[in-house]
Design an enzyme around this catalytic site. Structure first.
Site, PDB file in Angstrom:
ATOM      1  N   ASP A   1       0.896   8.113  -8.791  1.00 49.23           N
ATOM      2  CA  ASP A   1       0.086   7.774  -9.965  1.00 49.23           C
ATOM      3  C   ASP A   1      -0.609   6.446  -9.691  1.00 49.23           C
ATOM      4  OD1 ASP A   1      -0.993   7.841 -12.526  1.00 49.23           O
ATOM      5  OD2 ASP A   1       0.810   7.036 -13.482  1.00 49.23           O
TER       6      ASP A   1
ATOM      7  N   ASP B   1       0.838  -1.192   0.000  1.00 50.32           N
ATOM      8  CA  ASP B   1       0.000   0.000   0.000  1.00 50.32           C
ATOM      9  C   ASP B   1       0.879   1.250   0.000  1.00 50.32           C
ATOM     10  OD1 ASP B   1      -1.453   2.250   1.683  1.00 50.32           O
ATOM     11  OD2 ASP B   1      -3.028   0.972   0.837  1.00 50.32           O
ATOM     12  N   GLY B   2       0.697   2.101  -0.988  1.00 49.30           N
ATOM     13  CA  GLY B   2       1.544   3.284  -1.121  1.00 49.30           C
ATOM     14  C   GLY B   2       1.422   4.242   0.036  1.00 49.30           C
TER      15      GLY B   2
END
Length: 273
Positions: A145, A127-128
């Protein structure tokens, strides 16, 4: 993510999009990654796998105008790896980390000629937003992005996330965010970014006019003059096969006219055309 791909073999594309999973298709000699038939997540020219085919990716690389020799680059969202491959080739001194939540997207890395992991190039499945919260590295350039079939991941649009991005950056760090041009929440997202980055934020239309690209600076990068940015772009174009002067002009136009973002009472910031 870019909108409205040309449809080829419509039945095959429709079948792929109904699964809700990422799928590949070929059109006009280009390989594309999509989640549904209305959007293109990434596109590659197999003859030039390191080139930036979609305009929004070329605009995002305008971050080099503010830091032409980044040491640490973090990307949230892999897609077909266009930005990752470009940075791997043209920024050989940078350590590049990519965080992608979908193992299925990562599974297409060979089809998109994405380099193998190495001492300076890493793809992590995760998970970013969580990665940024727990990051201890001082990032020079942060590229956001992260999209799925529902659009931009909600965890990548919160005030907490943008605050954490600010904290994760180096003292002169740059965050660049790709935002879908048709998202009605863009004004709210940009308002949050401006709050996190003390108003050191500028928004431009992407080169292909489908998306908005947000540049946010932790330092004083927005104090560059138009002359300085264009000079930097001309120098960088000796080493980069993209028109950074185009992005420099869009940046300075947005900064100069002062009307691209206007505060609306009770509605945060409204994007102007």
């Amino acid at each position: 993510m870019s909108h409205f791909p040309p449809l080829h073999r419509f039945a095959d594309l429709l079948a792929g999009s109904l699964t809700g999973k990422p799928f590949l298709y070929e059109e006009g000699g280009k390989l594309s990654l999509s989640f549904d038939i209305s959007t293109v997540q990434s596109r590659m020219d197999p003859a030039q796998p390191d080139s930036l085919v979609l305009g929004y990716t070329r605009t995002m690389m305008g971050c080099l105008l503010f830091n032409p020799k980044p040491r640490r680059i973090t990307m949230i969202g892999l897609g077909g790896g266009s930005l990752a491959k470009y940075c791997h080739r043209y920024l050989p001194d940078a350590d590049i980390s990519i965080i992608e939540i979908s193992q299925e997207v990562i599974g297409f890395r060979n089809e998109f000629a994405i380099p193998a992991d190495s001492a300076r190039f890493h793809i992590h499945c995760g998970d970013g937003a969580e990665h940024i919260t727990n990051s201890s590295a001082e990032i020079d350039i942060l590229m956001v992005d992260g999209y799925d079939i529902d659009g931009q991941a909600k965890s990548l649009c919160t005030q907490r996330f943008y605050d954490d991005c600010f904290d994760a950056l180096d003292a002169q760090g740059v965050m660049v965010v790709n935002m879908c041009g048709g998202d009605r929440q863009i004004g709210s997202y940009v308002s949050r970014i401006r709050h996190s980055f003390n108003d050191n934020t500028v928004v431009v239309q992407s080169e292909d006019c489908t998306n908005k690209i947000v540049f946010a600076m932790k330092g004083n990068g927005l104090r560059f003059s138009e002359k300085q940015l264009l000079a930097q772009a001309r120098y960088l174009e000796k080493h980069h096969p993209i028109s950074l002067q185009t992005t420099a002009r869009m940046l300075t136009a947005s900064l100069r006219n002062g009307y691209f973002l206007s505060r609306q009472k009770n509605h945060g910031y409204q994007i102007s055309s």
